[in-house]
Design a protein around this motif. Structure first.
Motif, PDB file in Angstrom:
ATOM      1  N   LEU A 116       0.842  -1.192   0.000  1.00  0.00           N
ATOM      2  CA  LEU A 116       0.000   0.000   0.000  1.00  0.00           C
ATOM      3  C   LEU A 116       0.880   1.247   0.000  1.00  0.00           C
ATOM      4  O   LEU A 116       1.992   1.219   0.529  1.00  0.00           O
ATOM      5  CB  LEU A 116      -0.902   0.007   1.245  1.00  0.00           C
ATOM      6  N   GLY A 174      -4.286  -7.208  11.056  1.00  0.00           N
ATOM      7  CA  GLY A 174      -5.437  -8.082  11.174  1.00  0.00           C
ATOM      8  C   GLY A 174      -5.514  -8.768  12.525  1.00  0.00           C
ATOM      9  O   GLY A 174      -4.633  -8.591  13.381  1.00  0.00           O
ATOM     10  N   LEU A 191       1.494  -7.122   5.032  1.00  0.00           N
ATOM     11  CA  LEU A 191       1.255  -6.006   4.113  1.00  0.00           C
ATOM     12  C   LEU A 191       2.542  -5.210   3.970  1.00  0.00           C
ATOM     13  O   LEU A 191       3.354  -5.160   4.900  1.00  0.00           O
ATOM     14  CB  LEU A 191       0.169  -5.069   4.653  1.00  0.00           C
ATOM     15  N   PHE A 247      -7.882   4.297  10.419  1.00  0.00           N
ATOM     16  CA  PHE A 247      -6.464   4.106  10.154  1.00  0.00           C
ATOM     17  C   PHE A 247      -5.608   5.127  10.879  1.00  0.00           C
ATOM     18  O   PHE A 247      -4.510   4.815  11.316  1.00  0.00           O
ATOM     19  CB  PHE A 247      -6.245   4.203   8.635  1.00  0.00           C
ATOM     20  N   LEU A 307      -6.219  -1.717   8.892  1.00  0.00           N
ATOM     21  CA  LEU A 307      -6.029  -2.145   7.507  1.00  0.00           C
ATOM     22  C   LEU A 307      -6.465  -3.584   7.294  1.00  0.00           C
ATOM     23  O   LEU A 307      -6.853  -3.971   6.179  1.00  0.00           O
ATOM     24  CB  LEU A 307      -4.546  -2.013   7.120  1.00  0.00           C
ATOM     25  N   GLY A 308      -6.406  -4.357   8.369  1.00  0.00           N
ATOM     26  CA  GLY A 308      -6.738  -5.758   8.213  1.00  0.00           C
ATOM     27  C   GLY A 308      -8.184  -6.056   8.409  1.00  0.00           C
ATOM     28  O   GLY A 308      -8.639  -7.174   8.191  1.00  0.00           O
ATOM     29  N   ALA A 348      -6.879  -6.851   3.143  1.00  0.00           N
ATOM     30  CA  ALA A 348      -6.418  -5.500   2.734  1.00  0.00           C
ATOM     31  C   ALA A 348      -6.418  -5.352   1.216  1.00  0.00           C
ATOM     32  O   ALA A 348      -6.736  -4.291   0.667  1.00  0.00           O
ATOM     33  CB  ALA A 348      -5.016  -5.248   3.286  1.00  0.00           C
ATOM     34  N   ARG A 376      -9.824  -5.024   0.016  1.00  0.00           N
ATOM     35  CA  ARG A 376     -10.368  -3.710   0.375  1.00  0.00           C
ATOM     36  C   ARG A 376     -10.108  -2.681  -0.735  1.00  0.00           C
ATOM     37  O   ARG A 376     -10.932  -1.822  -0.988  1.00  0.00           O
ATOM     38  CB  ARG A 376      -9.718  -3.261   1.696  1.00  0.00           C
TER      39      ARG A 376
END
Lengths: 146, 542, 121
Positions: A66, A91, A99, A124, A144-145, C65, C68
């Motif tokens: 991301l 998560g 991630l 977030f 985010l999870g 994620a 998402r």
């Protein structure tokens, strides 16, 4: 910049990795941080949202990456000299996933007292905390999870 | 009466006297004999015979002589008449009036008339040829005169041109002398310039050597600066490597801190080390940045030095190039000066030779000038001769025109014919004026045609505008004032026939003219005189 | 071109990404101009390049994620020869692979605009 890391467990809870995302300095909870590496090569996913840069390979596994600057609504940094990818685990405990967060630079590990964090809008962005004459955006990676 | 005839008559009369004397002597002898007694009959017979002989003599000889005498006297009278006619005809012939002379020849006896007519005709043909030839001679003389004038004029111009050329050649000779002097001076100057060029070339060559040495040194500086630049690049690469290592170390320290944090209390010491490593990496990065800044300055100085040396090298190159160009130019200049000196000497020599040649040309031209002058003098004489020839031609023509011939070239004939036309129009003045108007345009040589009526003092006058142009006719001329007193009028009246005046200058044109004047009679009475003013130039150009 | 019947996955490149589809799902493969036409699940897929066939892939599930921020529903993700790829579900093919979508409307990545550092499998 920040206060030197202390070895107490309570203090570990407030330990953050400071990274640079555009014009912002963001604090990532150190407990969620798995590794800091030089910016990984990312393969874009057609049709994905702007926050999702794409897929990278990390440790022989696919890693979604991301864009941290897009996540915190920062202006993209201009040619960062040493961009990094911060590998984090997010998560719930039973299904944590890896991630990658693409940042302009990894700065240092600091301790941010929880009481110094001014709660933010939630989600977030956990809140903001003053640190070394600068405001640090504390991020909630667990969001985010979910 | 003819002498032979008189002599014969006298002989006849002498014979009669002798016969009478013989008869008287015989009679006396017979009377003497009778007295002495001779026979009477003898006496009577003798007397009878004597009378008879005398009578017979008278009858035969004397009568014949008498009739012959009468015949001789008639013949003599006729002869005198013929002689008078012949004299008159010859008088006309003397006056050149061949037309009337031929008419008068008819009154002479047959062979004389024929002979005179033939002689007159032959003379007429000859006179016509003379008139025609005289016109051609006059025309040719006029042409010769013109040519002679042109030649004389051309010769004069030629003489003037030769004089000018001579003057120009003298000027050229003087100029050549000046050029020779200037060329000599120029040769000296060029030699001095050549020597200066040799000195200057040596100086420039030294300068070139100096500049080349400077360029070499600048090149050496540039080489060293380039080496320094390359070293700087190597240092940059080392710095980049150090930075890379510092960054990696930084990341490594962060990961160590992460691991230390994950290790909890066990990682406490390790986290300290990680932090120290991070600080070390940060300091390394800061030092690298300092070194990089210093190196930037150093590299900037080197670049400046390189640029300066490059500019210096370029400038030295340009100076060297200019110095070489200057050396080359000086060499060229020296060569050019040498060439100039050589050429100037050649020019000086050539101009001296030219000067000598010019002097010779001037001498030759002076001789030519003398020749041309002599030729001009000769042409002048030739012109005068041609002028005389022209006048002589005119005189010949005038003399030829003294003949009255039945020819269109005979002015008298023309004047007579025109006078006859005027005579037929007497009493109609306007007709006379129209006639004059018509006639004057028929002959281009007639400058002015006029008829002066002496009885009425009236004048009809027409001028030929082709000859006279726009010149105004004087009033006295137009009205015929004093015409009766003019020589042409008096001469024509006196002669009773066409006369020609000597040459005189026209009042209208100023050119030489003469007048042909013919009296006009009617019924034996003089009515007036027709005058033709003949322009000589136009006339000879017929 | 013959249809790969061997077990494994057909790897292809499309819109700058690497995609994998199970060989068993592939019904047909043919040239289509400069690219290829792959028939799978009764639908025609477009491929800019056929990278080859791999016998085996370790397929990881798609993280929340990822879901998402990406609306597609692939079968999973994998890595082959150091290059991450998306394993598609023949029943839910990503729109970017369908032939009906003109190239000019391919979202995010233009044709041939491959990701940086992309490696051949």
């Amino acid at each position: 910049m920040g206060e030197p890391l202390k070895e107490t467990r309570t203090r570990r809870e407030g330990t953050h990795l400071l990274v640079r995302a555009g014009e912002y300095t963001c604090g990532l909870p150190l407990a969620a941080v798995r590794r800091v590496v030089r910016a990984l090569t990312v393969h874009p996913l057609p049709g994905a949202a702007g926050e999702l840069e794409g897929l990278a390979e990390f440790g022989g596994e696919p890693l979604p990456v991301l864009n941290l600057a897009r996540l915190v609504n920062a202006s993209p940094g201009a040619n960062p000299s040493y961009p990094v990818t911060v590998v984090v685990r997010v998560g719930p405990a039973d299904g944590r996933e890896m991630l990658g967060l693409a940042a302009d630079a990894a700065l240092e590990v600091v301790h941010v007292p929880p009481d110094s964090i001014v709660a933010g809008e939630g989600g977030f962005l956990q809140g903001e905390a003053p640190l070394g004459g600068e405001v640090v955006r504390i991020l909630n990676l667990e969001a985010l999870g979910s | 009466m003819s002498e032979p005839f008189v002599e014969s008559f006298n002989h006849a009369r002498a014979g009669l006297l002798i016969l009478g004397g013989i008869a008287v002597s015989g009679l006396l002898l017979l009377l003497g004999a009778q007295a002495q007694g001779g026979p009477v009959w003898m006496f009577n017979a003798f007397l009878l015979v004597a009378i008879g002989v005398i009578a017979l003599y008278v009858k035969v000889v004397y009568r014949t002589q008498q009739s012959l005498r009468v015949e001789v006297e008639g013949t003599e009278r006729r002869r005198e008449e013929v002689e008078i006619s012949l004299v008159r005809a010859l008088d006309r012939l003397r006056a050149g009036d061949l037309v009337n002379c031929s008419g008068m020849a008819g009154a002479l006896p047959g062979r004389l008339s024929l002979g005179l007519t033939n002689a007159t005709n032959a003379l007429d043909v000859l006179a016509q040829q003379i008139q025609g030839s005289s016109i051609e001679v006059a025309s040719a003389a006029g042409s010769v005169n013109e040519i002679a004038s042109e030649l004389a004029s051309g010769s004069s111009e030629q003489a003037a041109s030769v004089v000018e050329i001579t003057a120009a050649m003298e000027e050229l000779a003087r100029t050549a002398s000046q050029i020779a002097g200037n060329a000599s001076s120029q040769a000296d100057l060029a030699q001095a310039a050549e020597e200066s060029g040799t000195t200057g070339q040596a100086a420039v060559e030294e300068a070139v050597d100096g500049v080349e040495e400077v360029k070499k040194r600048i090149s050496g500086i540039a080489s060293r600066a380039e080496i320094l630049g390359n070293r700087s690049k190597e240092i940059y690469r080392v710095l980049d490597l150090i930075t890379e290592i510092a960054q990696e170390t930084h990341i490594l320290s962060l990961n160590a801190a992460i691991e230390a944090a994950a290790a909890g209390d066990h990682g406490r010491r390790f986290s300290v080390v990680a932090e120290e490593v991070r600080r070390l990496a940060q300091r390394s990065q800061e030092s690298v940045e300092s070194v990089r800044n210093l190196l930037d300055e150093f590299a900037g100085s080197i670049r400046t030095t390189v640029v300066a040396t490059e500019e210096g090298s370029k400038e030295a190159g340009r100076v060297l190039e200019r110095a070489r160009a200057a050396a080359s130019a000086i060499e060229d200049l020296r060569g050019a000066s040498s060439d100039t000196a050589r050429v100037a000497r050649e020019i000086s020599l050539a101009t001296q030779q030219q000067n000598a040649a010019s002097d010779e040309v001037v001498l030759t031209l002076k001789e030519v000038s003398q020749v041309v002058q002599r030729m001009a003098d000769g042409l002048k004489h030739f012109t005068e001769t041609a002028d005389r020839l022209n006048r002589l031609g005119l005189v010949i023509q005038m003399l030829a025109q003294s003949f009255h011939l039945e020819s269109p070239h005979s002015l008298k004939h023309t004047a007579e014919q025109w006078a006859a036309n005027v005579r037929r129009r007497l009493g109609n003045w306007e007709a006379i004026e129209r006639l004059l108007e018509e006639l004057v345009h028929r002959q281009g040589f007639v400058e002015c045609l006029y008829f002066y009526d002496g009885r009425r003092g009236q004048t009809a006058l027409v001028v030929n505008r082709q000859v006279v142009g726009d010149r105004e006719v004087p009033g006295a001329v137009r009205t015929g004032e004093g015409f009766a007193e003019r020589p042409w009028y008096k001469a024509a009246v006196k002669e009773g026939k066409t006369i020609l005046t000597p040459l005189f200058n026209s009042l209208l044109t100023g050119q030489p003219i003469f007048t042909a004047a013919t009296p006009v009679y009617s019924g034996g009475e003089l009515e007036g005189v027709l005058g033709l003013d003949v322009n000589v130039d136009s006339w000879t150009k017929i | 071109m013959s249809v790969p019947h061997a077990p494994g996955f057909l790897l292809m490149r499309r819109a700058g990404g690497v995609w994998g589809i199970a060989n068993g799902a592939v019904e047909g493969l043919a040239r289509d101009g400069a690219g290829y036409r792959v028939t799978a699940g009764g639908q025609a897929l477009a491929a800019d390049e056929i990278l080859g066939v791999v016998a085996d892939l370790r397929i990881y599930p798609v993280a929340p994620a990822l879901r998402r921020f990406w609306s597609e529903e692939p079968a999973g993700v994998a890595v082959h020869a150091g290059v991450p790829l998306v394993v598609v579900d023949p029943r839910r093919l990503p729109a970017v692979l369908l032939c009906e979508i003109p190239r000019c409307e391919i979202p995010r990545c233009a044709a041939g605009e491959a990701g940086a550092g992309e490696d051949e499998p």
